[in-house]
Design an enzyme around this catalytic site. Structure first.
Site, PDB file in Angstrom:
ATOM      1  N   CYS A  19       0.818  -1.216   0.000  1.00  0.00           N
ATOM      2  CA  CYS A  19       0.000   0.000   0.000  1.00  0.00           C
ATOM      3  C   CYS A  19       0.849   1.262   0.000  1.00  0.00           C
ATOM      4  O   CYS A  19       0.659   2.163  -0.807  1.00  0.00           O
ATOM      5  CB  CYS A  19      -0.927  -0.018   1.221  1.00  0.00           C
ATOM      6  SG  CYS A  19      -1.839   1.507   1.438  1.00  0.00           S
ATOM      7  N   CYS A  24      -1.774   1.796  -2.891  1.00  0.00           N
ATOM      8  CA  CYS A  24      -2.748   2.875  -2.682  1.00  0.00           C
ATOM      9  C   CYS A  24      -2.137   4.277  -2.649  1.00  0.00           C
ATOM     10  O   CYS A  24      -2.686   5.205  -3.228  1.00  0.00           O
ATOM     11  CB  CYS A  24      -3.519   2.678  -1.376  1.00  0.00           C
ATOM     12  SG  CYS A  24      -3.599   1.001  -0.797  1.00  0.00           S
ATOM     13  N   LYS A  27      -0.546   5.404  -6.010  1.00  0.00           N
ATOM     14  CA  LYS A  27      -1.689   5.379  -6.954  1.00  0.00           C
ATOM     15  C   LYS A  27      -2.584   6.601  -6.761  1.00  0.00           C
ATOM     16  O   LYS A  27      -2.940   7.285  -7.718  1.00  0.00           O
ATOM     17  CB  LYS A  27      -2.462   4.074  -6.744  1.00  0.00           C
ATOM     18  CG  LYS A  27      -3.780   3.914  -7.472  1.00  0.00           C
ATOM     19  CD  LYS A  27      -5.009   4.437  -6.742  1.00  0.00           C
ATOM     20  CE  LYS A  27      -5.349   3.824  -5.436  1.00  0.00           C
ATOM     21  NZ  LYS A  27      -5.914   2.496  -5.481  1.00  0.00           N
ATOM     22  N   TYR A 161      -9.093  -3.644 -10.970  1.00  0.00           N
ATOM     23  CA  TYR A 161      -9.114  -2.234 -10.579  1.00  0.00           C
ATOM     24  C   TYR A 161      -7.712  -1.634 -10.715  1.00  0.00           C
ATOM     25  O   TYR A 161      -7.568  -0.462 -11.060  1.00  0.00           O
ATOM     26  CB  TYR A 161      -9.702  -2.044  -9.172  1.00  0.00           C
ATOM     27  CG  TYR A 161      -8.801  -2.416  -8.020  1.00  0.00           C
ATOM     28  CD1 TYR A 161      -7.933  -1.474  -7.464  1.00  0.00           C
ATOM     29  CD2 TYR A 161      -8.812  -3.692  -7.466  1.00  0.00           C
ATOM     30  CE1 TYR A 161      -7.100  -1.801  -6.411  1.00  0.00           C
ATOM     31  CE2 TYR A 161      -7.978  -4.026  -6.407  1.00  0.00           C
ATOM     32  CZ  TYR A 161      -7.122  -3.074  -5.887  1.00  0.00           C
ATOM     33  OH  TYR A 161      -6.300  -3.399  -4.849  1.00  0.00           O
ATOM     34  N   GLU A 165      -7.300   1.743 -12.829  1.00  0.00           N
ATOM     35  CA  GLU A 165      -6.787   2.928 -12.134  1.00  0.00           C
ATOM     36  C   GLU A 165      -5.519   3.441 -12.808  1.00  0.00           C
ATOM     37  O   GLU A 165      -5.388   4.643 -13.072  1.00  0.00           O
ATOM     38  CB  GLU A 165      -6.495   2.595 -10.668  1.00  0.00           C
ATOM     39  CG  GLU A 165      -7.748   2.426  -9.825  1.00  0.00           C
ATOM     40  CD  GLU A 165      -7.457   2.040  -8.381  1.00  0.00           C
ATOM     41  OE1 GLU A 165      -8.335   2.261  -7.535  1.00  0.00           O
ATOM     42  OE2 GLU A 165      -6.359   1.512  -8.091  1.00  0.00           O
ATOM     43  N   HIS A 430     -26.609  20.754   0.926  1.00  0.00           N
ATOM     44  CA  HIS A 430     -26.782  21.314  -0.420  1.00  0.00           C
ATOM     45  C   HIS A 430     -25.753  22.404  -0.672  1.00  0.00           C
ATOM     46  O   HIS A 430     -25.500  23.212   0.202  1.00  0.00           O
ATOM     47  CB  HIS A 430     -28.198  21.905  -0.520  1.00  0.00           C
ATOM     48  CG  HIS A 430     -28.573  22.271  -1.921  1.00  0.00           C
ATOM     49  ND1 HIS A 430     -28.671  21.341  -2.936  1.00  0.00           N
ATOM     50  CD2 HIS A 430     -28.852  23.472  -2.475  1.00  0.00           C
ATOM     51  CE1 HIS A 430     -29.023  21.978  -4.058  1.00  0.00           C
ATOM     52  NE2 HIS A 430     -29.123  23.264  -3.795  1.00  0.00           N
ATOM     53  N   GLU A 435     -25.572  14.396  -1.361  1.00  0.00           N
ATOM     54  CA  GLU A 435     -26.988  14.582  -0.994  1.00  0.00           C
ATOM     55  C   GLU A 435     -27.923  13.819  -1.930  1.00  0.00           C
ATOM     56  O   GLU A 435     -29.054  13.491  -1.547  1.00  0.00           O
ATOM     57  CB  GLU A 435     -27.372  16.065  -0.968  1.00  0.00           C
ATOM     58  CG  GLU A 435     -27.530  16.695  -2.348  1.00  0.00           C
ATOM     59  CD  GLU A 435     -28.067  18.117  -2.304  1.00  0.00           C
ATOM     60  OE1 GLU A 435     -29.068  18.361  -1.592  1.00  0.00           O
ATOM     61  OE2 GLU A 435     -27.481  18.980  -2.998  1.00  0.00           O
TER      62      GLU A 435
END
Length: 455
Positions: A19, A24, A27, A161, A165, A430, A435
């Site tokens: 990682c 991660c 990346k 993935y 990615e 908002h 939302e």
């Protein structure tokens, strides 16, 4: 005891595992570099005068990313020292159920004995060894983040993935990038969402060779790599040349050299992964395993960390709490991010039957996309619920900007057993993309248009 076997291309790295070094962290930083590129295009619509065309310098980005990773390596070493943890930079293997031994760089043998042993060696990228030239000329994610120079025109092979990615950010920083996939993208993820992710990538310039598989890689006099592949649909053979070929065809557990069979630790003969029970114990009671090497667990850093912490608490703090692998949220950091928690629509149908689930969905447009005149065709949210009276939420799927940030918040509610009526009582903030989750009214079953109108 920790040792990084150099990749076939000779890449090595420091302390902290996949990682931190080749996963991660680099990346996400390179994904951010690509997002800034599209923000520069948007900026003009918002009144910023940016002279076009803008140019990206790989070496500057790579240096920044690599410096950050090295600072994390240093931080890990310092923490180990502070906690008085002995660190051996050695490749270890079992000699008996309580003993691990290994050789230092100077060929000096080190032997460590312990009451309890935890295996957490993770996985490494696979090479398709049946493809001539794959190992000699290809790279993997183990190498990409440590390249000093731009990979140039790149072929990424795989539909994982990792593949999407990497192809996404390479396209985003302006490189000619092609993805070759044998079958479906993002296997194991919701397939409707997976299709939207790849559709978006295609519309933003990533090329896709679908239902194709490579047969050989050859080096040309120009140093470019000529790739030959079969197209399964047309039953034809095709070729093209690239500067870089990257394999992203899955990962294999790093367990072969551990000598597990000698001490009786059982593995799955097909996957090579270690079989563990709910307490992360292997077939040998005092030997435990966590993370990507364990059979049937999600291959995600946070689950491995959480499982490791809970294991330590059970062993040394009289805890009995087990890791709960249900409703683990995750995000795929493609150019348009895809975050999800809980069941895919397919898994929900399989588990409960299509008559017993209700799917609420919406196509929405992020406010930021309006002035920038950006296409929001693939911005989509789907909530999979049980159809019975309380309508418990089984899965939430979100494609759009900052998907990870959005899903992380909702993951708590879903972990706590949130229901559709509770979600509808939640007041949205908002204007945000998140939302829109609190305003999902249209069911798939109704057949009504799910496009959000108004602000």
């Amino acid at each position: 005891m920790d040792y990084v076997e150099p990749s076939p291309q000779g890449t090595t790295w420091g302390l902290g595992g996949t990682c931190v070094n080749v996963g991660c962290i680099p990346k996400k930083l390179m994904h951010q570099a690509a997002l800034l590129g599209s923000a520069l295009k948007d900026a003009q619509h918002y009144g910023w005068n940016i002279s076009q065309p803008v140019h990206h310098t790989w070496s500057v980005m790579a240096q920044g990313v690599q410096n950050h990773v090295k600072s994390l390596n240093w931080g890990h070493r310092v923490q180990l020292q502070e906690k008085k943890v002995k660190y051996f930079n050695i490749k270890g293997s079992f000699s008996d159920p309580h003993t691990v031994r290994g050789l230092t760089k100077a060929d000096k043998e080190t032997v460590v004995t312990a009451d309890n042993i935890v295996i957490a060696t993770g996985g490494r990228p696979k090479y398709p060894l049946q493809v001539a030239g794959a190992l000699e000329y290809g790279i993997t994610s183990d190498d990409l983040f440590w390249l000093k120079e731009s990979p140039g025109k790149t072929l990424v092979v795989g539909a994982s993935y990792v593949s999407l990615e990497c192809a996404g950010f390479l396209t985003g920083i302006g490189l000619d990038t092609t993805v070759m996939m044998r079958s479906v993208p993002l296997r194991g993820f919701d397939q409707q969402m997976a299709s939207l992710v790849t559709e978006h990538m295609e519309s933003y310039g990533t090329k896709f060779l679908k239902r194709c598989f490579p047969t050989k890689v050859e080096k040309l006099k120009s140093n470019r790599l000529q790739v030959t592949w079969k197209n399964a649909d047309l039953d034809t053979e095709e070729t093209d040349s690239f500067n870089t070929v990257m394999w992203a065809v899955g990962r294999a557990p790093d367990t072969k050299t551990l000598n597990l069979e000698t001490v009786g630790v059982k593995t799955n003969s097909e996957t090579g992964k270690i079989i563990v029970d709910a307490s992360e114990a292997t077939s040998v009671p005092h030997i435990y395993a966590v993370g990507d090497i364990t059979e049937g667990r999600p291959e995600l850093t946070p689950t491995a960390i959480a499982a490791g912490k809970l294991l330590a608490q059970r062993l040394f703090s009289q805890s009995s709490e087990l890791m709960d692998y249900d409703s683990v949220p995750t995000t795929v950091f493609t150019p348009l991010e895809y975050g999800c928690v809980g069941l895919s629509e397919e898994a929900a149908v399989q588990r409960h039957g299509s008559d017993n689930i209700e799917v609420y969905h919406a196509y929405y447009k992020p406010l930021e996309f309006t002035v920038a005149e950006r296409d929001a065709t693939q911005c989509y949210i789907k909530m999979v619920c049980l159809r019975e009276r309380e309508q418990r939420i089984l899965g939430l799927h979100f494609i759009g900007p900052n998907a990870g940030e959005v899903i992380q918040g909702f993951a708590l509610g879903i972990k706590c057993g949130a229901t559709y009526p509770q979600m509808m009582k939640t007041v949205g903030i908002h204007p945000t993309c998140a939302e829109e989750v609190t305003k999902l009214r249209i069911t798939k079953r109704s057949g009504l248009d799910a496009t959000v109108t108004g602000c």
